[in-house]
Every structure is written in structure tokens, then in C-alpha cells.
Design an enzyme around this catalytic site. Structure first.
Site, PDB file in Angstrom:
ATOM      1  N   THR A  67      21.614  50.898  44.071  1.00  0.00           N
ATOM      2  CA  THR A  67      20.362  51.540  43.674  1.00  0.00           C
ATOM      3  C   THR A  67      20.611  52.708  42.719  1.00  0.00           C
ATOM      4  OG1 THR A  67      20.559  52.504  45.844  1.00  0.00           O
ATOM      5  CG2 THR A  67      18.754  50.952  45.524  1.00  0.00           C
TER       6      THR A  67
ATOM      7  N   LYS B   5      23.851  62.032  40.482  1.00  0.00           N
ATOM      8  CA  LYS B   5      24.203  61.222  41.653  1.00  0.00           C
ATOM      9  C   LYS B   5      24.390  62.102  42.882  1.00  0.00           C
ATOM     10  CE  LYS B   5      26.036  57.206  39.320  1.00  0.00           C
ATOM     11  NZ  LYS B   5      27.225  56.376  39.063  1.00  0.00           N
ATOM     12  N   GLY B   6      23.686  61.761  43.944  1.00  0.00           N
ATOM     13  CA  GLY B   6      23.781  62.530  45.183  1.00  0.00           C
ATOM     14  C   GLY B   6      22.879  63.754  45.198  1.00  0.00           C
TER      15      GLY B   6
ATOM     16  N   ARG C   2      15.780  64.649  44.458  1.00  0.00           N
ATOM     17  CA  ARG C   2      14.806  64.284  43.423  1.00  0.00           C
ATOM     18  C   ARG C   2      14.393  65.490  42.569  1.00  0.00           C
ATOM     19  NH1 ARG C   2       9.808  61.701  46.063  1.00  0.00           N
ATOM     20  NH2 ARG C   2      11.503  60.584  47.084  1.00  0.00           N
TER      21      ARG C   2
ATOM     22  N   SER D 208      22.482  60.107  53.221  1.00  0.00           N
ATOM     23  CA  SER D 208      21.963  59.932  51.862  1.00  0.00           C
ATOM     24  C   SER D 208      20.933  61.008  51.569  1.00  0.00           C
ATOM     25  CB  SER D 208      21.302  58.562  51.722  1.00  0.00           C
ATOM     26  OG  SER D 208      20.558  58.503  50.515  1.00  0.00           O
TER      27      SER D 208
ATOM     28  N   SER E  35      18.525  60.539  49.729  1.00  0.00           N
ATOM     29  CA  SER E  35      17.305  59.842  49.319  1.00  0.00           C
ATOM     30  C   SER E  35      16.272  59.712  50.432  1.00  0.00           C
ATOM     31  CB  SER E  35      17.655  58.437  48.816  1.00  0.00           C
ATOM     32  OG  SER E  35      16.461  57.712  48.574  1.00  0.00           O
TER      33      SER E  35
ATOM     34  N   ASN F 164      14.051  57.639  50.272  1.00  0.00           N
ATOM     35  CA  ASN F 164      13.784  56.199  50.336  1.00  0.00           C
ATOM     36  C   ASN F 164      14.852  55.442  51.124  1.00  0.00           C
ATOM     37  OD1 ASN F 164      11.377  55.887  48.493  1.00  0.00           O
ATOM     38  ND2 ASN F 164      12.756  56.933  47.082  1.00  0.00           N
TER      39      ASN F 164
ATOM     40  N   GLU G  63      31.718  57.983  49.491  1.00  0.00           N
ATOM     41  CA  GLU G  63      30.819  58.456  48.428  1.00  0.00           C
ATOM     42  C   GLU G  63      31.159  57.860  47.074  1.00  0.00           C
ATOM     43  OE1 GLU G  63      28.443  60.269  47.308  1.00  0.00           O
ATOM     44  OE2 GLU G  63      27.648  61.262  49.080  1.00  0.00           O
ATOM     45  N   ASP G  64      30.191  57.878  46.162  1.00  0.00           N
ATOM     46  CA  ASP G  64      30.455  57.417  44.796  1.00  0.00           C
ATOM     47  C   ASP G  64      30.250  58.528  43.768  1.00  0.00           C
ATOM     48  OD1 ASP G  64      27.647  57.564  45.058  1.00  0.00           O
ATOM     49  OD2 ASP G  64      27.420  56.230  43.338  1.00  0.00           O
TER      50      ASP G  64
END
Ligand code: G6P
Ligand code: MG
Length: 219
Positions: free
Chosen positions: A15, A43-44, A47, A112, A114, A116, A167-168
Site C-alpha cells: 500500500t 513513509k511511516g 497523514r 502501523s 495508518s 486505515n 519496517e520498510d
């Protein structure tokens, strides 16, 4: 190793690409020079913080009301994109790893940023593997602060030093390390220099790989 705490976007499913596309559409509309390289910084990141970073690419000033409307616009577009998520969108090796961890009695949590995330886990059909999903609405400090990973460990009832975090993104790796956990980075090594272990793809992740490397480090 008593628990593994996962990031979602870019680790469990891709995502991260949808977040990028949704921000890109908003940035284009605002005529801001947003690209993939700048996107790495998001990233991470929450919002609203992401929006602030994107708006800093231009010099227009926005009221809080306008900012909320812009963030909502991005999220509406993002939500439209994630309706199409199915179990086929799990990144390679992730479900096998979740299964192995569950069978081995190792705690599994999601950390996360997020809002969502619960919806996406459901769409992917993997909610049942998670012993805890950190409620990001209750987190005061976003990544790179350790709060979200520390909360995950506390909810699982394990000590941070007995946890692996995956993690990315750079902010995420920092969050894991400052929580005092073992940090596994997935993806481009350039963004993950501080990680304890880096794999280029989630397909490389397995219980034995994590256990072996974790043991080496803590020896
Ligand atoms: C994750 C992603 C970020 C995203 C953040 C908030 O950390 O890596 O790119 O901005 O979540 O996501 P949300 O779905 O709440 O807007
Ligand atoms: Mg991520």
C-alpha cells in the site's frame, strides 16, 4: 525472541505505492514538485505530517481548515484504492511467516501509523494472526519516536529487548531501534542503514532467519 511487531505499508502489503499515488495526485493538483524520492520521507509518517511536508514544497499558506480538507481528499482517494485489496496483495512470504510465528507461540503485533490499517488487514484476510493491533489514535508521538513499537510490546506483555520489529522506512527503523528492539529492514539498504538486518524482499523472511540473527545479536 518472544514477539515480532510489524509495520504494514511496504512490509505486509504494498500500500506504500497507493499512498504515493494518492499524494502525487494531490500534489499535482496543487502544482507542487512531489516525486518518489521525496515520498521516501513520508513513509511511516502520519497523514497530517505528510501533508505538511508536501505543502512545504511550495510557499502558499493554508489554514487548518484547508489542510484538513486536503488531507481528507488524499484519504478519500487512498480509500478508493484500497477497496480493491485482496489476500493476493500480501507481499511474498508474509503469510507463511505469520503462520510460522503463530505456530511457534511468538507474539504478533501491528505497529502501523495508518488509521486505515485495521481495514487493510481485514481485506488481506490476516487479522486473525495478530494478537494486538496498536490503535494509532491513542499514539501521541509518531515514528521515529518509539511509542508505537513500545505500545505494541506492552500490549503483548513482552519486554522490548525480546522483540523484533520489521519496517520498510527510515523513520520506522529508528522507532524500532530507539524502542530497544531488534530492527529488520525490508527493501532498499540506502534507507535502512541502521537496521540490524536488511533483506531485499519479504520473501527472504522466515522464523529461522529471524531467530538466528536475533540470537547472534543478543549473544
Ligand atoms: C503509514 C504509511 C504512511 C501514511 C501513514 C498514515 O505509516 O507509511 O505513508 O501516511 O501510515 O496513514 P493513513 O492511512 O492514516 O493516512
Ligand atoms: Mg511502511
Amino acid at each position: 525472541m518472544k514477539a515480532v511487531i510489524f509495520d504494514l505499508d511496504g512490509v505486509i502489503t504494498d500500500t506504500a505505492e497507493y499512498h504515493y499515488l494518492a499524494w502525487k495526485s494531490l500534489a499535482d493538483e496543487l502544482d507542487l514538485p512531489f516525486d518518489k524520492e521525496f515520498n521516501e520521507k513520508l513513509k511511516g509518517v502520519s497523514r497530517m505530517e505528510s501533508l505538511e511536508l508536501i505543502l512545504s514544497l511550495g510557499d502558499a499558506a493554508y489554514s487548518d481548515e484547508e489542510k484538513n480538507a486536503l488531507a481528507e481528499k488524499k484519504n478519500d482517494l487512498y480509500k478508493e484504492m484500497i477497496q480493491k485489496v485482496t489476500p493476493a496483495d500480501l507481499l511474498p512470504g508474509i503469510e507463511a511467516l505469520l503462520k510460522e510465528l503463530q505456530e511457534a507461540g511468538i507474539g504478533i503485533a501491528l505497529a502501523s501509523a495508518s488509521k486505515n490499517a485495521p481495514f487493510i488487514l481485514d481485506r488481506l484476510g490476516v487479522t486473525h494472526y495478530f494478537n494486538h493491533v496498536v490503535d494509532v489514535n491513542l499514539i501521541k508521538q509518531g515514528k521515529p519516536d518509539p511509542e508505537i513499537f513500545l505500545t505494541g510490546a506492552a500490549k503483548l506483555g513482552v519486554l522490548p529487548e525480546d522483540c523484533v520489529g520489521i519496517e520498510d522506512a527510515e523513520a520506522g527503523i529508528e522507532s524500532i531501534l530507539s524502542a530497544g528492539m531488534y530492527a529488520v529492514g525490508v527493501g532498499n539498504p540506502a534507507q535502512m542503514q541502521k537496521a540490524d538486518l536488511i533483506v531485499s524482499s519479504t520473501a527472504e523472511l522466515s522464523l529461522s532467519l529471524l531467530k538466528e540473527n536475533f540470537k547472534q545479536k543478543t549473544k
